[in-house]
Design a protein around this motif. Structure first.
Motif, short mmCIF file in Angstrom:
data_model
loop_
_atom_site.label_atom_id
_atom_site.label_comp_id
_atom_site.label_asym_id
_atom_site.label_seq_id
_atom_site.Cartn_x
_atom_site.Cartn_y
_atom_site.Cartn_z
N THR A 28 0.85 -1.19 0.00
CA THR A 28 0.00 0.00 0.00
C THR A 28 0.89 1.24 0.00
N GLY A 29 0.29 2.36 -0.41
CA GLY A 29 1.06 3.61 -0.44
C GLY A 29 0.58 4.51 -1.56
N PRO A 30 1.11 5.74 -1.63
CA PRO A 30 0.66 6.71 -2.63
C PRO A 30 1.12 6.36 -4.04
N ASN A 31 0.56 7.04 -5.02
CA ASN A 31 0.99 6.87 -6.41
C ASN A 31 2.43 7.35 -6.58
N THR A 32 3.07 6.89 -7.67
CA THR A 32 4.45 7.25 -8.03
C THR A 32 5.44 6.92 -6.91
N GLY A 33 5.06 5.98 -6.04
CA GLY A 33 5.95 5.63 -4.94
C GLY A 33 6.84 4.45 -5.25
N GLY A 34 6.58 3.75 -6.36
CA GLY A 34 7.41 2.63 -6.74
C GLY A 34 6.76 1.28 -6.54
N LYS A 35 5.44 1.26 -6.29
CA LYS A 35 4.76 -0.03 -6.09
C LYS A 35 4.80 -0.88 -7.35
#
Length: 788
Positions: free
Chosen positions: A336-343
């Motif tokens: 989980t996490g924000p966009n453009t974070g590298g997921k």
């Protein structure tokens, strides 16, 4: 077989392109274009072992000779149906055979070395057909530029000799024309050229009739005509006829060589396949070298452990490495996490590394990485909205997911990006949880990314699932792209808004709307992050210290080993040298003793004093070096203990001589060195024995002198100048001692010392006569002197 959809989604074709760039032949590039991941565990292990052998060869040898290889399959195929191959095609076949021979010899040279093990390369070398005979036959007929040689046949040599002779006749006739008296006026230029394979000369338009013959061409202005004069038409015709014969003979030779290629066409196909395989293996190894990749350990249990893995399509300088591990107790990771974070990058890193390993390509991760061989790999990544089918983003993803659910099993790796996105958040979250449950229950390995906060609690409720997130730096308002296993993502909306200048009152009011439970969860996540960062820092420090300690330990071990080896070698050499010296000394001593015994036993032989002196001197010389050194050191110590005022000494630390003035303590002396007086320790002083000549001068008593003068002077081994000085002094001493006859021992040698001594004796006014010694006196090695 891995589905094409997954290969396309993960951009596997770009990996193939990068590997293909390291191929040295078009054969290898063609095989790379068809390279797909294997699903058989044994085959995958074999591919990686082959690649690792290639890496070993490159590390030790630097490069592998793969030049001169051509894709000759089309030529071999045409020869099979009876076609005639061109000279350039035959040259390519010969070049390829030659390249295979060079490669075979290269592998054989490595095979002889014990430090490199390359069983797969050796196996391929053994499978290579040996076609050297065909190569030589082609090279005997065709040169490196693809031209048929005169030596290809006797007929071709004869035709070409005739052709050159006719061409020479034509040139000779034309040169006589262009050098004629009116040639400069009638010709545009005094040259011979060729048009329509006929020799011609450039004639001005107005003088066309003068030369007659055939016009083959004209200049763009029309002022110059290229005419074949009538006088050489027949010669040009003969040249044309010979060229036709030459071409017929060349075709015959090419057909004969093509038939020989046909006989071994099957072997050529095998050879090309093996050379292509080797080129592909080496291309994978070179790719691994260039991108700092390693060979992962493989398993068939679904376990994945990537140590500091990078996305293969992102440059080394920009990619952020992450360590990812799951597959045993933990079979699913929810990020989980924000966009453009590298997921998404993390998902593709795992997917691409898996595909690369199953294709035998090294992966961009550190040593110790391990990957599983999966029968199927599914990827639902990115916005795949289908305009043609009028499907929304959600519908497009759901079509793909339905297909995945119908095929997934325990031997599958599934990658979901933004699972359940594109619809109502509550329904999307519920669907995401349900789909994950379905895939996990099948036994597949799963990685999924999501925005839904509901999935943050998903990992806590299921033992086989772990939460993860991508780190976000609130200070710089940018992602760090680091994956945090075990920590769910935070929205960071309040922190970001605060740093961007939103009023504190608005942020506090918003916090009130989120509810107590949400606030506690966020606080818990923040605490977990802080604890993780602290533990990572401490772990990094401990790891650094451990590495330094291991490095020092290894370095010390190596130095100790080297020291022990050197010590052992030196001791061995010293013992061997000492034993050799002792053996030689014993042998020499026994030889001398035997000579002395022989002299004693010989009743008719009177042993002279100088012979005894010589034997004693030889015995002293054969004493072992160690004994001499110890004896000398003992003498120095004894003299140091018996030093007295007035003795001359050498100061060891300065290398200068001085005189003892007085004793300054138990072990100290005042020493005069030139104009300096210095207080020095007794251990730094070495007693210097006074010069014999100086001692003799001080002895004025004739009786004392008489008691010390011997009846013979031994000059053997002395330099000429020193020998003369000693002879002069000895004669004086002998006269003072009232001697009438003395012997000077100079040895036989080259005779130079003997001649010099006797020349000196001739001019001495107190020498009555001199002669060589008798047989019992030393013969020519001794001069007996009668004094006045």
């Amino acid at each position: 077989m891995i589905a094409q959809r997954a290969l396309k989604t993960l951009e596997y074709d770009k990996i193939r392109e990068q590997v293909a760039n390291f191929c040295t032949s078009s054969i290898g590039k063609t095989q790379i274009e068809q390279l797909i991941p294997e699903t058989d565990y044994e085959k995958v292990v074999e591919l990686l072992e082959e690649m690792d052998e290639g890496l070993s060869i490159l590390r030790v040898k630097g490069n592998v000779p793969m030049g001169g290889i051509f894709d000759i399959r089309a030529s071999a195929k045409r020869s099979q149906i009876g076609g005639m191959l061109s000279s350039s095609e035959l040259m390519e076949i010969a070049s390829t055979i030659r390249a295979s021979r060079i490669l075979r010899n290269f592998i054989e040279s490595i095979e002889e070395e014990e430090d490199i093990k390359i069983p797969h390369f050796i196996e391929r070398k053994e499978q290579m057909p040996i076609l050297t005979a065909l190569q030589h036959e082609i090279n005997d007929c065709i040169d490196d530029n693809g031209a048929v040689l005169d030596s290809a046949s006797v007929t071709l040599r004869s035709i070409r000799q005739s052709l050159r002779s006719e061409e020479a006749k034509v040139r000779s006739k034309l040169e006589s024309l262009i050098r004629g008296s009116n040639a400069s006026k009638m010709l545009s230029d005094a040259i011979i050229t060729i048009r329509n394979e006929r020799f011609v000369i450039p004639v001005k338009q107005e003088y066309r009739a003068h030369y007659g013959g055939i016009v083959h061409d004209q200049s763009s202005s029309g002022q110059t005509l290229f005419i074949e004069p009538e006088s050489i038409v027949q010669l040009n015709n003969e040249i044309g006829r010979l060229k036709v014969k030459e071409q017929v003979e060349i075709e015959r030779i090419l057909l004969e060589l093509s038939s020989k290629v046909q006989e071994v066409s099957h072997e050529l196909f095998i050879l090309i396949h093996i050379l292509g395989d080797i080129d592909v293996i080496l291309a994978k190894a070179k790719y691994g070298q260039a991108n700092k990749c390693t060979k992962p350990k493989m398993n068939d249990e679904g376990y994945i452990r990537l140590v500091r893995a990078r996305h293969p399509l992102i440059s080394i300088d920009e990619a952020v490495p992450n360590t990812i591990e799951f597959g045993h107790d933990i079979t699913a990771i929810v990020i989980t996490g924000p966009n453009t974070g590298g997921k998404t990058v993390t998902l593709k890193t795992v997917g691409l590394c898996t595909l690369m390993a199953q294709a035998g390509i090294p992966v961009p991760a550190l040593d110790g990485s391990e990957l599983a061989v999966f029968d199927q790999l599914f990827a639902d990544i990115g916005d795949e909205q289908s305009i043609e089918q009028s499907l929304s983003t959600f519908s497009s993803h759901m079509v793909n997911i339905v297909d995945i659910l119908s095929k997934v099993d325990e031997h599958s790796l599934v990658l979901f990006d933004e699972l359940g996105a594109g619809t109502d958040p509550q329904e999307g979250a519920a669907l995401a949880i349900s789909i994950l449950d379905e895939v996990i229950d099948c036994g597949a390995r799963v990685m999924a990314t999501t925005h839904y906060p509901e999935l943050k609690a998903y990992g806590y409720n299921r033992p086989s699932v772990v939460n993860a997130s991508v780190e976000f730096d609130v200070e710089t308002l940018s992602p760090t792209y680091r994956l945090l296993i075990g920590v769910p993502g935070r929205s960071n909306a309040f922190e970001i808004s605060k740093r961007l200048g939103l009023k504190e009152s608005i942020i506090n009011k918003a916090r009130g709307y989120t509810g107590t439970d949400r606030h506690e969860v966020e606080s818990m996540i923040a605490s977990l992050e802080e604890s993780r960062l602290r533990s990572e820092r401490e772990a990094d420090e401990a790891h650094t210290l451990l590495e330094e300690a291991n490095h020092l330990h290894k370095e010390l071990e190596e130095k100790l080993k080297t020291y022990d080896e050197k010590k052992e070698n030196l001791e061995k050499k010293a013992k061997e040298k000492a034993r050799k010296i002792v053996d030689e000394a014993k042998a020499e001593a026994e030889k001398i003793i035997a000579e002395l015994r022989k002299m004693r036993e010989d009743a008719s032989h009177a042993v002279k004093e100088h012979e005894l002196i010589e034997a004693r001197k030889r015995l002293d010389e054969v004493a072992p070096i160690e004994n001499k050194v110890l004896k000398k050191q003992a003498q120095i110590r004894e003299r140091a203990q018996n030093l007295k005022v007035g003795d001359e000494v050498k100061v060891l630390s300065y290398g200068q001589k001085g005189t003892l003035i007085e004793k300054a303590g138990d072990h100290e002396w005042v020493v005069q060195i030139g104009i300096l007086k210095m207080k020095l320790d007794e251990s730094d002083l070495q007693y210097v024995k006074p010069d014999k000549q100086q001692q003799t001068v001080t002895m004025t008593n004739v009786k004392n002198r008489n008691s010390q003068v011997k009846l013979e002077l031994d000059l053997r081994g002395e330099r000429y100048e020193d020998a003369i000085l000693k002879t002069e002094k000895y004669i004086d001493d002998a006269l003072l001692a009232n001697y009438h006859r003395v012997s000077i021992i100079h040895g036989k040698g080259t005779g130079a010392l003997r001649q010099g001594i006797q020349n000196y004796l001739k001019g001495h006014k107190r020498v009555k006569t001199f002669r060589y010694g008798e047989a019992g006196e030393g013969g020519f090695g001794v001069t007996v002197v009668e004094l006045k």
